[in-house]
Design a protein around this motif. Structure first.
Motif, PDB file in Angstrom:
ATOM      1  N   LYS A 129       0.825  -1.198   0.000  1.00 40.50           N
ATOM      2  CA  LYS A 129       0.000   0.000   0.000  1.00 40.50           C
ATOM      3  C   LYS A 129       0.868   1.260   0.000  1.00 40.50           C
ATOM      4  O   LYS A 129       0.638   2.193  -0.763  1.00 40.50           O
ATOM      5  CB  LYS A 129      -0.913  -0.015   1.234  1.00 40.50           C
ATOM      6  N   GLU A 130       1.894   1.238   0.834  1.00 42.52           N
ATOM      7  CA  GLU A 130       2.779   2.405   0.921  1.00 42.52           C
ATOM      8  C   GLU A 130       3.521   2.633  -0.397  1.00 42.52           C
ATOM      9  O   GLU A 130       3.547   3.742  -0.921  1.00 42.52           O
ATOM     10  CB  GLU A 130       3.802   2.205   2.049  1.00 42.52           C
ATOM     11  N   ALA A 131       4.105   1.571  -0.913  1.00 42.94           N
ATOM     12  CA  ALA A 131       4.867   1.708  -2.153  1.00 42.94           C
ATOM     13  C   ALA A 131       3.947   2.073  -3.315  1.00 42.94           C
ATOM     14  O   ALA A 131       4.305   2.876  -4.180  1.00 42.94           O
ATOM     15  CB  ALA A 131       5.622   0.416  -2.460  1.00 42.94           C
ATOM     16  N   GLY A 132       2.750   1.491  -3.315  1.00 47.62           N
ATOM     17  CA  GLY A 132       1.802   1.749  -4.386  1.00 47.62           C
ATOM     18  C   GLY A 132       1.332   3.196  -4.406  1.00 47.62           C
ATOM     19  O   GLY A 132       1.162   3.796  -5.472  1.00 47.62           O
ATOM     20  N   ALA A 133       1.137   3.771  -3.229  1.00 54.04           N
ATOM     21  CA  ALA A 133       0.620   5.136  -3.137  1.00 54.04           C
ATOM     22  C   ALA A 133       1.550   6.112  -3.856  1.00 54.04           C
ATOM     23  O   ALA A 133       1.102   6.999  -4.583  1.00 54.04           O
ATOM     24  CB  ALA A 133       0.448   5.530  -1.671  1.00 54.04           C
ATOM     25  N   GLN A 134       2.857   5.918  -3.699  1.00 56.59           N
ATOM     26  CA  GLN A 134       3.838   6.803  -4.342  1.00 56.59           C
ATOM     27  C   GLN A 134       3.759   6.746  -5.856  1.00 56.59           C
ATOM     28  O   GLN A 134       4.142   7.685  -6.536  1.00 56.59           O
ATOM     29  CB  GLN A 134       5.240   6.351  -3.934  1.00 56.59           C
ATOM     30  N   LEU A 135       3.303   5.598  -6.352  1.00 58.06           N
ATOM     31  CA  LEU A 135       3.316   5.381  -7.803  1.00 58.06           C
ATOM     32  C   LEU A 135       1.908   5.458  -8.408  1.00 58.06           C
ATOM     33  O   LEU A 135       1.698   5.043  -9.543  1.00 58.06           O
ATOM     34  CB  LEU A 135       3.917   4.000  -8.102  1.00 58.06           C
ATOM     35  N   ASN A 136       0.964   5.988  -7.643  1.00 61.67           N
ATOM     36  CA  ASN A 136      -0.429   6.069  -8.088  1.00 61.67           C
ATOM     37  C   ASN A 136      -0.969   4.687  -8.489  1.00 61.67           C
ATOM     38  O   ASN A 136      -1.670   4.554  -9.488  1.00 61.67           O
ATOM     39  CB  ASN A 136      -0.611   7.021  -9.272  1.00 61.67           C
ATOM     40  N   ILE A 137      -0.600   3.672  -7.743  1.00 61.94           N
ATOM     41  CA  ILE A 137      -1.106   2.329  -8.039  1.00 61.94           C
ATOM     42  C   ILE A 137      -2.158   2.006  -6.993  1.00 61.94           C
ATOM     43  O   ILE A 137      -1.869   1.987  -5.800  1.00 61.94           O
ATOM     44  CB  ILE A 137       0.029   1.282  -8.000  1.00 61.94           C
ATOM     45  N   ARG A 157       4.951   1.370 -14.131  1.00 60.49           N
ATOM     46  CA  ARG A 157       4.785   1.681 -12.708  1.00 60.49           C
ATOM     47  C   ARG A 157       4.812   0.407 -11.871  1.00 60.49           C
ATOM     48  O   ARG A 157       5.357   0.376 -10.770  1.00 60.49           O
ATOM     49  CB  ARG A 157       3.485   2.450 -12.482  1.00 60.49           C
ATOM     50  N   ALA A 158       4.213  -0.675 -12.439  1.00 60.43           N
ATOM     51  CA  ALA A 158       4.216  -1.948 -11.712  1.00 60.43           C
ATOM     52  C   ALA A 158       5.641  -2.476 -11.563  1.00 60.43           C
ATOM     53  O   ALA A 158       5.982  -3.078 -10.540  1.00 60.43           O
ATOM     54  CB  ALA A 158       3.343  -2.968 -12.438  1.00 60.43           C
ATOM     55  N   GLU A 159       6.480  -2.232 -12.577  1.00 66.11           N
ATOM     56  CA  GLU A 159       7.880  -2.653 -12.468  1.00 66.11           C
ATOM     57  C   GLU A 159       8.573  -1.921 -11.314  1.00 66.11           C
ATOM     58  O   GLU A 159       9.316  -2.517 -10.544  1.00 66.11           O
ATOM     59  CB  GLU A 159       8.634  -2.365 -13.777  1.00 66.11           C
ATOM     60  N   ILE A 160       8.318  -0.603 -11.249  1.00 66.73           N
ATOM     61  CA  ILE A 160       8.971   0.186 -10.198  1.00 66.73           C
ATOM     62  C   ILE A 160       8.433  -0.219  -8.819  1.00 66.73           C
ATOM     63  O   ILE A 160       9.167  -0.237  -7.827  1.00 66.73           O
ATOM     64  CB  ILE A 160       8.785   1.711 -10.449  1.00 66.73           C
ATOM     65  N   LEU A 161       7.148  -0.569  -8.782  1.00 66.13           N
ATOM     66  CA  LEU A 161       6.575  -1.053  -7.517  1.00 66.13           C
ATOM     67  C   LEU A 161       7.313  -2.318  -7.058  1.00 66.13           C
ATOM     68  O   LEU A 161       7.670  -2.453  -5.882  1.00 66.13           O
ATOM     69  CB  LEU A 161       5.084  -1.349  -7.698  1.00 66.13           C
ATOM     70  N   GLN A 162       7.549  -3.216  -7.983  1.00 63.87           N
ATOM     71  CA  GLN A 162       8.277  -4.445  -7.631  1.00 63.87           C
ATOM     72  C   GLN A 162       9.672  -4.112  -7.117  1.00 63.87           C
ATOM     73  O   GLN A 162      10.144  -4.684  -6.140  1.00 63.87           O
ATOM     74  CB  GLN A 162       8.395  -5.358  -8.863  1.00 63.87           C
TER      75      GLN A 162
END
Lengths: 253, 403
Positions: A129-137, A157-162
């Protein structure tokens, strides 16, 4: 002297009978961001695949040290657990595998390989949730099968989330700007910059200088015909943008 | 022509003929005497040549004295049992369900040896009438116990207009070389919504034959899921008839095939009236030296305009020796329809595998994820959580089962 995060020594690699990497030398100290620029077909993406351990390529000569350890004999999953992350130019769509299931499997597999315990579900959810919020995911996107039906921007964005969740010591970003409009590019660049912490190193592979306005590199390398032909600071990228790669082809030939 | 050149009958056929005669089924016996068991020359048995595959038929089954534990436990399910062809006493039926027995021979007669033998040999049928929507999953545990036996059992279900139900059939029993011939007849009333799942979990020595006949009235919605994960020789034959406008069926099936197995899903769907639709989707996963067969036939009657049907068969081969045989057939007599078919077959995708590996997921786990992903669209529509989990358990068990 501190051990470099990545050290490539005289790396040669081929696919079938064709030699593509012809003696790559590169050292990235901790915390630095290096960019590799080159025209299509110069072997940039091959370098990223060889680092990650794709089977199709055969290394014929040279060494690749990740934090001082030779990784060329390792399987791709072992390299990942050792701290290598490749952000794909074209992330693969995997129908039937929920993104969340995949993320959890990846995180826990790496933890297990390093002798750490599994992440609890609440801790995992919080981290995503935290990482996703930064990336608008949002959580809707994560409920979908991995990369299936994602737009170009969503995939990147999903790549950067990973990458944010897997916390590699070396991130290789292969043409992360391709297929992105300027807004999406900024979101991705912000996500990447948030992961620059003075320790983690990055290798940014790109065709255009545009990305480097947003992810400012410490060193820029020019890649041509399977090797690095010139290195410099970020000004080199601007020079390339203005003059093109034509000058290097002659030099490399 | 045939009577002049009688086929050479093998021991399996001789036994079958004697068994049919012993119950007075002269006509069925005569058919086998004349034609024998179907060979590859019979189109619907082209890849499953019974004359070659079925060498012996065990004696007719006797009522079972003992029964092993259910092959699959689904928490909250209402469970009924047919053991060696005999309907067992059941627990109190949930609201809306009337349980009874009826005469065997539930299938519509047609030129098919399995159907003919079923109609001749099945003495009684478990009969269920669903008067209204039924909440719990209805599980019918069909088993063959004891020494090797030839058992024909039958099930007949009527679903009232507007009712909905999830019906699960599991096939299992002792590990002798049984031949099971299982008939299921389901009639769906107007706007009835039914999920019908049949799972073969028989022992490897068993030859398993199932025939599922469906009739869908106006607006009825049927989802089927056939899972083959047991018998060494297994064939399920689906005969859906869409006989009311607005009827729709999602016919799905999964062949999980290991070394030494021959597993077959054959479907013949009849779109009998205008404005019906069907979406058959069958998947096969093979490993070792094994064979999976998927035959799908769409028949569109002359008046059945606006039929919308799409047949898909997908195969995943986990070994070099595995075979997947896929045959679509379209037989269309109407001129304003959308009918199609597709078929794919391959190994696990190398790029997908590399992507998962590159994230640190070890190879065996990555392969399992991809196989589960391949199957997901068959299991995901099963909404009952406990049932879905049980199905996932069968798949996982198969994956862990090695060769």
């Amino acid at each position: 002297m501190t051990i470099p995060v990545l050290e490539i020594r005289n790396l040669h690699a081929r696919i079938e009978e064709r030699e593509i990497l012809k003696g790559v030398n590169l050292v990235i100290p901790p915390g630095q961001v290096h960019a590799i620029m080159g025209r299509n077909g110069s072997g940039k993406s091959t370098l990223s695949y060889v680092l990650a351990g794709k089977e199709d390529y055969e290394v014929t000569e040279g060494e690749v040290l990740l934090n001082g350890e030779n990784i060329l004999e390792m399987e791709p999953d072992e390299r990942a657990a050792a701290g290598l992350f490749l952000a794909f130019q074209y992330p693969i769509e995997i129908p039937g595998v929920a993104t969340m299931t995949f993320l959890k499997a990846a995180i826990n597999a790496q933890r297990k390989a390093r002798g750490e315990g599994e992440l609890s579900t609440p801790d995992f959810m919080r981290a995503v949730k935290e990482a996703g919020a930064q990336l608008n995911i949002d959580s809707e996107m994560l409920k979908r099968p991995l990369n299936v039906g994602f737009s170009g921007g969503e995939k990147k964005r999903a790549e950067i989330l990973q990458m944010a969740l897997l916390k590699p010591s070396l991130a290789v970003l292969d043409e992360t700007d391709s297929g992105l409009d300027i807004d999406a590019l900024q979101v991705v660049a912000r996500g990447v910059n948030a992961l620059r912490d003075g320790e983690r190193s990055m290798l940014v592979i790109t065709h255009y200088q545009r990305l480097l306005n947003h992810i400012v590199p410490d060193v820029v390398h020019v890649f041509s015909d399977g090797r690095i032909v010139e290195s410099g600071d970020k000004e080199l990228a601007l020079k390339l943008e203005a003059q093109g790669y034509a000058g290097y082809d002659g030099q490399a030939a | 022509m045939r009577p002049n050149f009688p086929v050479r009958l093998g021991p399996a056929e001789e036994t079958l003929i004697a068994q049919l005669k012993s119950v007075g089924a002269e006509q069925a016996a005569e058919r086998i005497s004349v034609a024998g068991l179907p060979t590859r020359r019979v189109e619907s048995y082209h890849y499953t040549d019974l004359k070659t595959l079925l060498r012996t038929i065990p004696p007719l089954g006797q009522p079972a004295n003992e029964a092993s534990a259910p092959a699959l436990r689904v928490p909250g399910a209402f469970q009924l049992m047919i053991a060696n062809g005999v309907v067992q006493n059941a627990a109190t039926a949930p609201a809306g369900v009337i349980v009874g027995t009826a005469h065997g021979g539930v299938l519509t007669n047609r030129d098919d040896v399995i159907v003919n033998v079923s109609n001749a040999l099945a003495k009684e049928a478990l009969s269920l009438t669903l008067e209204s929507s039924v909440d719990p999953v209805i599980q019918i545990d069909r088993r063959i116990e004891g020494e090797a036996a030839h058992v024909a059992d039958a099930l007949k279900i009527f679903v009232a207009d507007g009712a909905s139900a999830v019906i699960l059939e599991t096939f299992s029993g002792s590990d002798a070389a049984h031949v099971g011939n299982h008939a299921s007849y389901l009639a769906l009333g107007k706007n009835a919504v039914v999920t019908h799942i049949t799972i073969d979990l028989s022992a490897r020595a068993v030859s398993h034959f199932a025939t599922n006949e469906y009739h869908l009235a106006d607006g009825a919605q049927l989802r089927t899921l056939v899972i083959h994960a047991g018998a060494g020789l297994a064939r399920t034959h689906l005969f859906p008839t869409l006989s009311g406008p607005g009827a729709h069926t999602d016919l799905t099936g999964l062949n999980l095939v290991s070394d030494g197995q021959h597993v077959d899903i054959t479907m013949e769907t009849l779109h009998a009236v205008p404005n019906t639709s069907s979406k058959p989707l069958f998947k096969s996963i093979t490993r070792g030296r094994s064979k999976a067969v998927v035959q799908g036939k769409l028949v569109v009657a002359r008046d059945a305009q606006k039929t919308d049907a799409k047949l898909m068969s997908q195969g995943l081969m986990l070994s070099d020796e595995a075979e997947i045989l896929s045959k679509p057939e379209l037989e269309i007599y109407a001129d304003d329809v959308v009918c199609g078919h597709g078929s794919t077959c391959g190994k696990l995708d190398e790029d997908s595998l590399f992507y998962l590996l590159s994230r640190g997921i070890p190879k065996a786990e990555a392969e399992t994820m991809l196989v589960r992903g391949f199957i997901a669209e068959l299991l995901d529509p099963v909404e009952d959580e406990a049932l879905n989990e049980a199905l996932q358990g069968i798949v996982d068990g198969w994956l862990l089962g090695g060769k």
